[in-house]
Design a protein around this motif. Sequence first.
Motif, PDB file in Angstrom:
ATOM      1  N   ARG A  99       0.819  -1.267  -0.163  1.00  0.00           N
ATOM      2  CA  ARG A  99       0.076  -0.170   0.154  1.00  0.00           C
ATOM      3  C   ARG A  99       1.046   1.378   0.272  1.00  0.00           C
ATOM      4  O   ARG A  99       0.333   2.210  -0.592  1.00  0.00           O
ATOM      5  CB  ARG A  99      -0.863  -0.099   1.244  1.00  0.00           C
ATOM      6  N   ASP A 134       2.164   1.962  -3.530  1.00  0.00           N
ATOM      7  CA  ASP A 134       0.699   2.327  -4.135  1.00  0.00           C
ATOM      8  C   ASP A 134       0.994   3.936  -4.428  1.00  0.00           C
ATOM      9  O   ASP A 134       0.557   4.592  -5.404  1.00  0.00           O
ATOM     10  CB  ASP A 134      -0.511   1.768  -3.730  1.00  0.00           C
ATOM     11  N   GLN A 149       4.541   2.775 -11.577  1.00  0.00           N
ATOM     12  CA  GLN A 149       3.585   1.471 -12.190  1.00  0.00           C
ATOM     13  C   GLN A 149       4.235   0.118 -12.021  1.00  0.00           C
ATOM     14  O   GLN A 149       3.768  -0.794 -11.528  1.00  0.00           O
ATOM     15  CB  GLN A 149       2.994   1.810 -13.426  1.00  0.00           C
ATOM     16  N   VAL A 176       4.689  -0.857  -8.674  1.00  0.00           N
ATOM     17  CA  VAL A 176       3.535  -1.359  -7.753  1.00  0.00           C
ATOM     18  C   VAL A 176       3.218  -2.825  -8.260  1.00  0.00           C
ATOM     19  O   VAL A 176       2.874  -3.828  -7.613  1.00  0.00           O
ATOM     20  CB  VAL A 176       2.362  -0.570  -8.572  1.00  0.00           C
ATOM     21  N   ARG A 206       3.190  -6.342  -6.008  1.00  0.00           N
ATOM     22  CA  ARG A 206       2.147  -7.094  -6.052  1.00  0.00           C
ATOM     23  C   ARG A 206       2.760  -8.751  -6.214  1.00  0.00           C
ATOM     24  O   ARG A 206       2.227  -9.657  -5.403  1.00  0.00           O
ATOM     25  CB  ARG A 206       1.253  -7.084  -7.141  1.00  0.00           C
ATOM     26  N   LYS A 210      -5.418  -4.374  -6.047  1.00  0.00           N
ATOM     27  CA  LYS A 210      -5.957  -3.260  -6.844  1.00  0.00           C
ATOM     28  C   LYS A 210      -7.165  -2.533  -6.206  1.00  0.00           C
ATOM     29  O   LYS A 210      -7.141  -1.326  -6.484  1.00  0.00           O
ATOM     30  CB  LYS A 210      -6.549  -3.889  -8.243  1.00  0.00           C
ATOM     31  N   PHE A 247      -5.214  -0.163  -4.477  1.00  0.00           N
ATOM     32  CA  PHE A 247      -4.592   0.980  -5.444  1.00  0.00           C
ATOM     33  C   PHE A 247      -5.482   2.232  -6.020  1.00  0.00           C
ATOM     34  O   PHE A 247      -5.271   3.304  -5.990  1.00  0.00           O
ATOM     35  CB  PHE A 247      -3.673   0.091  -6.402  1.00  0.00           C
ATOM     36  N   ASN A 266      -5.310   5.960  -5.481  1.00  0.00           N
ATOM     37  CA  ASN A 266      -5.246   6.655  -6.978  1.00  0.00           C
ATOM     38  C   ASN A 266      -6.115   7.661  -7.477  1.00  0.00           C
ATOM     39  O   ASN A 266      -5.860   8.308  -8.140  1.00  0.00           O
ATOM     40  CB  ASN A 266      -5.213   5.532  -8.123  1.00  0.00           C
TER      41      ASN A 266
END
Length: 487
Positions: free
Chosen positions: A50, A53, A122, A125, A129, A450, A453, A457
């Motif tokens: 997190r 993110d 990106q 991230v 994951r 996700k 995220f 975001n």
Amino acid sequence: MSKSRRAGLLAAACCMSFLASAANAETLTDAVALAYQTNPTLQQQRAALRATDEGVVQAKSAFRPTVSGSADLTASRTDYGTDASPSRPYDTLKTSGSGASVSLSQPLYTGGKASANLTAAQANVLAGREDLRSVEQSLLANVITAYVDVRRTQESLRIAQENVNVLTRQLDESNARFEVGEITRTDVAQSQARLAAAKASLSSSQASLAVARANYAQIVGQNPTDLAPEPSLAALLPGTVEQAFDAAEANNPTVVAARYDEQAATAAVAAARAAYLPTVAAGASFGYDASEVNAAGKSGKQFGDYDRAIAGSITARVPIFAGGLNASTIRAARERENAARIAVEGAKRTVVQQVSSAWSNLLAARANLVSNEEQVRATKIAFEGVRQEQQVGLRTTLDVLNAQQELRAAELALVTARRDEYVASAGVLQAMGALDVGKLAPDVTRYDPKTSFDKVNHAIGWVPWEPVVQALDKVASPAAVVPAAGK
């Protein structure tokens, strides 16, 4: 950890018997679900993801305007005394003022640096994951190992207890036969020695079970109860080692994370190269400035002033000379990209080794399991035959004791072989990247990175012209491949 919880875990570790009924048996699915929801290591990795993110949000801020404001308030007083003169006609001079301004700055073109930084964020991230998936798989493997270890030690304890019971009956029988003169004191002593050794083995089994239970509680989050037999993993395993290799190269989280790290490093090179390109930004500001003067004395006066300003600008900056900083930054970024590319190859080789080892362990465990099953079958027949032959005087007490010992050793070896075969199966799935909580505990609520995220975001929204700025920033800028999310 509270004293009550420590006491509970200690009591569970010291408990050597199970009173739970089969109807309340705990399954491997239950253990996996609980560990998936509560394990601290997994929770820690989720928090780390997190935090990663937020890097995307920070990178996107380079396309958005920044607004700042400032305000000031001033006041002063000057006393000139009583000796006023034409050059100093005031006794007291008071001044006060205030001002405020609001300024806005909107990047229009950064030479592709903002786009490259966004691409790197990106990729980071997505790599995070995969790191989370790797931790999840390690946790599942540990849960499986802890689960089957408890079941193995429980079965070993049962065999050890049964061995003590059998040898106790054997000693009683030897004492009775000694009383009637059928055997000698030596036969009785042999039975006593074997019983003492069996009791020592029982104590060791009890200690092993306590250790296994404590390890289970540490990983799963609660003490084991009556554990049900573990489900078969055969349906999840590939048919050949080549299939395992292919699956590992495509799905192993270590390999996939290394690929995303390489993409992030490539984007960092593009960001470094953007330092040679011009940047363009638009700005606007609005402000006012007010002041007041109050002079007290023989010729006292009072007057004030108020100004308001509105300004707009477009600023372009072109780098000319940076003392070698930009070239050095690019070289460093390229070497980090080389290191990331090499790391991908290293991850592939490591995974090949892991699959090879896991597959070999699985084949060996399966072979041992078949052999141990045959050994137990044969030793049971041999033991019963020796006992019957002893009854008619064809075998000695030592022969019976030896046959009993061989049978218990074979039973213990079979228990261990079953455990090893199951752990080896889980090891193959982990090396393939296929040890998934959805397959072991399909009803558990999955953690979706996700969702977190998307929440951060879109937390601060966006401006309507942001897509236009992003498109402009890529014009004539160093290319950076936008990473695509995996599974």
